[in-house]
Design an enzyme around this catalytic site. Sequence first.
Site, short mmCIF file in Angstrom:
data_model
loop_
_atom_site.label_atom_id
_atom_site.label_comp_id
_atom_site.label_asym_id
_atom_site.label_seq_id
_atom_site.Cartn_x
_atom_site.Cartn_y
_atom_site.Cartn_z
N ASP A 1 -4.16 5.21 6.58
CA ASP A 1 -4.67 6.38 7.28
C ASP A 1 -5.60 5.89 8.40
OD1 ASP A 1 -6.16 8.73 7.92
OD2 ASP A 1 -5.85 9.57 5.96
N ARG B 1 0.74 12.28 -8.89
CA ARG B 1 1.27 10.93 -8.67
C ARG B 1 2.71 10.81 -9.17
NH1 ARG B 1 -3.04 7.49 -7.27
NH2 ARG B 1 -5.03 7.93 -8.25
N PHE C 1 -1.97 15.92 4.59
CA PHE C 1 -2.35 15.37 3.29
C PHE C 1 -1.12 15.43 2.39
CE2 PHE C 1 -4.09 14.82 -0.84
CZ PHE C 1 -5.07 13.87 -0.62
N GLU D 1 0.84 -1.20 0.00
CA GLU D 1 0.00 0.00 0.00
C GLU D 1 0.87 1.25 0.00
OE1 GLU D 1 -2.34 1.59 -0.73
OE2 GLU D 1 -4.19 1.28 0.40
N ASP D 2 0.30 2.34 -0.51
CA ASP D 2 1.03 3.60 -0.47
C ASP D 2 0.93 4.26 0.90
OD1 ASP D 2 -1.68 4.12 -0.77
OD2 ASP D 2 -1.48 5.22 -2.65
#
Length: 207
Positions: free
Chosen positions: A117, A179, A166, A113-114
């Site tokens: 959260d 991205r 963020f 996963e990036d």
Amino acid sequence: MRSDDFKQGSLFISDNGASKGVSRVLLTEQQVNARVQELGQTLTRDYSNREVVFLAVLKGALYFLTDLIRNVDLPLTVGVTSIERSLVDGEYNISSTIRDHSMIKGKHVVIVEDIVDTGHTIAALIKSVEEQSPTSIKVCTLLDKVSKREVEVPVDYLGFEIPPLFVVGYGLDYEEYYRNLPFIGVIEDASWDPVSELRAKSQKSNS
Ligand code: IMP
Ligand code: MG
């Protein structure tokens, strides 16, 4: 754009008239690349003499996945999975679609996963991978906003713990943009709340 070339105001997109700019660099490409290399070496050690399936979550984790596996010296295969977010009877629901079931059964799976959260996405993914009867499941994420966690999830391999900001770049997007940045940047005042977004959408389609 490289992190050394970054200047405030040099990166922004217009989102409904509001310009959403990257305000600063959180992690340079050198920091990211060095950490990805270390993670690859750790995975190589931990899974020695075993075959591994690296399962990446579209789209953000693809960038991390491709760099990560080039630092892993093991027999491995790659799979992708996607996440669907929906409101079911007003309740937030996340489900995932595994495209290639046969590749998971009886295998050691590393979910890539990036960012983690609240943890809801990873929790849903683990559940859907478990249904395919793998031999083991581990989670490898580049970033983790630990302080935002709502559900407990295992993070077995972690790139960086970050504050509740963020962030974009290295696969992470803001409204699909950014991205392609090789570093991790911060967007001030941006937030992404999938639940409110889905509620707004369903209100629109009902009216
Ligand atoms: P979770 O379900 O709340 O853990 O959210 C995980 C997903 O939210 C990630 O896979 C990302 O798609 C998205 N996300 C969470 N934080 C960020 C961020 O800072 N930048 C970009 N995407 C994010
Ligand atoms: Mg993601």
